[in-house]
Design a protein around this motif. Structure first.
Motif, mmCIF file in Angstrom:
data_model
loop_
_atom_site.group_PDB
_atom_site.id
_atom_site.type_symbol
_atom_site.label_atom_id
_atom_site.label_comp_id
_atom_site.label_asym_id
_atom_site.label_seq_id
_atom_site.Cartn_x
_atom_site.Cartn_y
_atom_site.Cartn_z
ATOM 1 N N UNK A 93 0.872 -1.171 0.065
ATOM 2 C CA UNK A 93 0.162 -0.070 -0.088
ATOM 3 C C UNK A 93 1.027 1.218 0.135
ATOM 4 N N UNK A 94 0.784 1.982 -0.960
ATOM 5 C CA UNK A 94 1.564 3.385 -1.052
ATOM 6 C C UNK A 94 0.854 4.436 -0.334
ATOM 7 N N UNK A 95 1.738 5.357 -0.065
ATOM 8 C CA UNK A 95 1.238 6.455 0.735
ATOM 9 C C UNK A 95 -0.167 7.222 0.135
ATOM 10 N N UNK A 96 -0.167 6.992 -1.098
ATOM 11 C CA UNK A 96 -1.442 7.637 -1.734
ATOM 12 C C UNK A 96 -2.785 6.996 -1.608
ATOM 13 N N UNK A 97 -2.443 5.803 -1.051
ATOM 14 C CA UNK A 97 -3.692 4.673 -0.819
ATOM 15 C C UNK A 97 -3.870 3.876 -2.161
ATOM 16 N N UNK A 151 4.382 8.267 7.227
ATOM 17 C CA UNK A 151 3.681 7.521 6.691
ATOM 18 C C UNK A 151 4.136 7.308 5.060
ATOM 19 N N UNK A 152 4.602 8.275 4.629
ATOM 20 C CA UNK A 152 5.079 8.051 3.083
ATOM 21 C C UNK A 152 6.326 7.085 3.125
ATOM 22 N N UNK A 153 7.127 7.287 3.952
ATOM 23 C CA UNK A 153 8.413 6.509 3.980
ATOM 24 C C UNK A 153 8.086 5.056 4.383
ATOM 25 N N UNK A 154 6.922 4.815 4.944
ATOM 26 C CA UNK A 154 6.589 3.413 5.330
ATOM 27 C C UNK A 154 5.398 2.807 4.489
ATOM 28 N N UNK A 155 5.098 3.491 3.339
ATOM 29 C CA UNK A 155 4.016 2.959 2.530
ATOM 30 C C UNK A 155 2.529 2.955 3.165
ATOM 31 N N UNK A 156 2.213 3.802 4.039
ATOM 32 C CA UNK A 156 0.848 3.965 4.734
ATOM 33 C C UNK A 156 0.391 5.248 4.496
ATOM 34 N N UNK A 157 -0.911 5.178 4.809
ATOM 35 C CA UNK A 157 -1.654 6.589 4.539
ATOM 36 C C UNK A 157 -1.445 7.101 6.008
#
Length: 393
Positions: A319-323, A362-368
């Motif tokens: 899951x990327x940071x953009x959802x 969140x972006x660094x870890x692939x989360x929203x």
């Protein structure tokens, strides 16, 4: 098993060349009679075990049960069930840390209870894997005493016992009598060798490749019927021509996709962390034809939640940071790996640094941001501080 813990000077086989599988092992390659798996191999499907049986002639699988007195392999139950569904013999092993007789008994009790709860059938082998630093620090007499105590206790659960260790530890760090033992020793080229033929089994490689399974596997040649329930094996490969060809090419990095009725496409849930050893493009779908949406570099990591095996590559979904989901290649199907995969991670933490925000973490870890905050019991409006520890997995 945990080969990095073995203190013996076992040779690492970067490329093990195999010849045609024939009965006369003194002039031919070692056989892939038994495979052992653990959480390091991730989730293993029934289809993968069927492929091992049908295309490579595997008869038995020995799965990791436990370690010490607290660790239960997260895949033990699914491995046991899927191996049995594939029609293969099933056994288990426990990674030992005991240094005293009392500790050996406690670990055997833990292993026995864990095995029973996971469905390991009565009469299967439950071996003690003795290769730890604790064992290395003991005398031969102490290790013999501890191993005997473990095996005696294991038999109370209805399992048959054995000892796994390295070739240079056998009869040096501990006693391994003839017609017992499972010994690991890796020649550069196993052709024409039949090592440890007086023991139950010889593990001759930790890098074997199977056509529809990801990564390298530990494989052993069985010298008797101890790991197949003291019976003549009833497991027969359904495609003898494929067995002959696959065993010839498997460890040369050349794996064919032409076996009869072979399964190629698989998708299964798996939580893990992948550490690339090369620069990799992230795709919007599980194929090179999809658009590039990001890049991962050496030294970075990605937390994924699904694995997709295609005919050409093995992909991980995250899951990327953009959802939206991103897809990164873990390696070539049946070939080169593009990094290290660590599975079975229950939690991963990040320590907040000066200048961090919910968005950057969140972006660094692939989360929203919302997911990151909620799994830490907070909202995105909560202030975070340096040295604060957050759950990011």
């Amino acid at each position: 098993m945990n080969k990095h813990n073995l203190k013996a000077p076992i040779l690492t086989a970067g490329a093990i060349f195999m010849a045609f599988l024939m009965v006369n092992v003194t002039s031919q390659a070692a056989r892939m009679d038994m495979v052992d798996v653990s959480n390091n191999n991730g989730y293993m499907s029934t289809a993968e075990y069927v492929s091992m049986r049908n295309e490579f002639g595997v008869k038995a699988v020995t799965v990791k049960i436990s370690e010490g007195t607290t660790f239960k392999d997260p895949y033990v139950a699914s491995n046991i069930a899927n191996v049995q569904a594939a029609g293969l013999y099933i056994n288990g092993y426990h990674f030992a840390h005991y240094a005293t007789k009392a500790q050996a008994i406690a670990e055997a009790d833990f292993a026995g209870r864990t095995a029973k709860a996971a469905g390991l059938p009565i009469g299967a082998v439950l071996a003690t894997d003795v290769e730890s630093q604790e064992a290395n620090n003991q005398s031969k007499a102490a290790n013999d005493r501890n191993n005997a105590a473990f095996m005696k206790e294991i038999r109370k659960f209805g399992y048959r016992a054995d000892i796994y260790t390295s070739g240079s530890w056998a009869n040096s760090k501990m006693t391994i009598k003839g017609k017992t033992g499972w010994i690991a020793s890796y020649p550069y080229n196993p052709v024409g060798k039949n090592w440890y033929s007086s023991n139950h089994a010889w593990q001759w490689s930790s890098t074997a490749k199977f056509r529809i399974s990801y990564g390298g596997f530990d494989v052993s040649q069985l010298n008797d019927n101890y790991y197949t329930a003291d019976q003549k094996s009833k497991v027969k490969p359904t495609d003898k021509a494929a067995v002959k060809q696959q065993n010839k090419t498997a460890n040369k990095g050349k794996v064919t996709n032409k076996a009869k009725n072979a399964v190629v496409n698989q998708t299964y849930a798996q939580q893990g962390i992948f550490y690339p050893n090369t620069t990799l493009n992230v795709r919007s779908g599980d194929g090179t034809g999809f658009s590039k949406v990001a890049t991962y570099y050496i030294g970075e990591s990605v937390q994924y939640n699904q694995v997709i095996i295609k005919s050409d590559y093995v992909w991980a979904r995250y899951l990327r940071s953009n959802g939206y989901y991103g897809y990164i290649a873990l390696g070539v199907n049946g070939g080169t790996s593009y990094g290290k995969r660590v599975v079975g991670v229950s939690h991963m933490y990040y320590t907040v640094k000066s200048g961090d925000s919910w968005w950057t973490i969140a972006q660094r870890n692939g989360l929203s941001m919302t997911t990151l905050a909620s799994q830490n019991g907070k909202t995105i409006y909560t202030t975070i501080y340096p040295d604060q520890r957050l759950v990011v997995w």
